[in-house]
Design an enzyme around this catalytic site. Sequence first.
Site, PDB file in Angstrom:
ATOM      1  N   GLN A 194      -4.210  -1.483   9.977  1.00 51.62           N
ATOM      2  CA  GLN A 194      -4.150  -2.808   9.360  1.00 51.62           C
ATOM      3  C   GLN A 194      -4.677  -3.876  10.330  1.00 51.62           C
ATOM      4  OE1 GLN A 194      -3.141  -3.465   6.088  1.00 51.62           O
ATOM      5  NE2 GLN A 194      -3.798  -5.549   6.490  1.00 51.62           N
ATOM      6  N   LYS A 208       0.846  -1.205   0.000  1.00 45.18           N
ATOM      7  CA  LYS A 208       0.000   0.000   0.000  1.00 45.18           C
ATOM      8  C   LYS A 208       0.882   1.257   0.000  1.00 45.18           C
ATOM      9  CE  LYS A 208      -3.782  -2.384   2.313  1.00 45.18           C
ATOM     10  NZ  LYS A 208      -4.398  -2.772   3.591  1.00 45.18           N
ATOM     11  N   ASP A 239     -10.834   3.015   4.708  1.00 49.38           N
ATOM     12  CA  ASP A 239     -11.191   1.592   4.621  1.00 49.38           C
ATOM     13  C   ASP A 239     -12.711   1.408   4.606  1.00 49.38           C
ATOM     14  OD1 ASP A 239      -9.143  -0.214   4.300  1.00 49.38           O
ATOM     15  OD2 ASP A 239      -8.596  -0.260   6.423  1.00 49.38           O
TER      16      ASP A 239
END
Length: 294
Positions: free
Chosen positions: A96, A52, A119
Amino acid sequence: MEILDGKKVANEIKAEIAAEVDLMKARGEKVPHLAAILVGTDGASLTYVGSKVRSCQRIGFESTLVQMPNTTSEIELLKKIEELNENDDIDGFIVQLPLPPQIDEQKVLLAVNPDKDVDGFHPMNFGKMALDMSTFIPATPFGILELLDRYKVDTQGKHTVVIGRSHIVGRPMSILMGRKGFPGNSTVTLTHSRTKNISQITTQADIIISALGVPGFLKAEMVKDDVVIIDVGITRVPDETRERGYYITGDVDFENVSKKASYITPVPGGVGPMTIAMLLKNTLLARERHRARS
Ligand code: NAP
């Protein structure tokens, strides 16, 4: 049979975003800034976060990686999230998953400012998604929609079977495929580990979105001819003959299912690259909304 080439489409999307960033720079505007918090040293998480951050750099975004030890307490993580919430330079950030057991994942998701929740996991954003309001759609389902869209796969009136009901893939996917619009307008069946006679359901499916994480779960005898297959599964299978000690595989017996399918995503090179591309797209969106607010 046509391969839904996620790698190729993801590269197209990244090139589109990079062109947008160039325009921002030419106008003297601030470029999007994505931050990622990684707690611990889980190998797969390190790989995902690493790619990412690298993708951000390649397309001209700013990026910040916050690495915290495995022993991080919930309070310490919540404090770090608050710092990122208040840092005006950062447009969006992710935490994460998975997190170590001493940290309550729900508290963490609730702590992220919904305006920076690229997200799309915050209940406010999830609720907006379910109500067809403009919001951040979680990157993996967003990537699947984009792939279906760009290949013009017909979803209207089709029977879509989703396997897996996680909050990050299966559940949002089932909502999105059933919404009014394209891709959508499907009749959706959401299946999970308590579903009985799953083969009876999958053999009736026009579209199958498999997100359970069991290698080779979906076999040729479980699908009908011309089915569309989206394989979300990513499992690392130990293999000492390979340099890195494992190989990556999906949920679908690709070799045999692909012979019956009209479209199918490969693993790797299908949904995975799309997820990263759509996270970048959400970050661009976060930057645009941030600018509009300030
Ligand atoms: P998860 O949270 O572990 O959820 C798995 C789901 O599959 C659960 O709903 C579970 O049912 C269901 N399930 C398990 N065994 C089953 C069976 N035998 N039959 C039917 N359903 C079954 O998984 P996730 O986070 O959604 O991830 C799923 C897979 O996608 C993993 O391989 C993950 O690595 C991969 N993934 C890929 C991407 C990408 O970018 N390509 C992104 C995210 C995840 P219950 O609810 O009843 O337990």
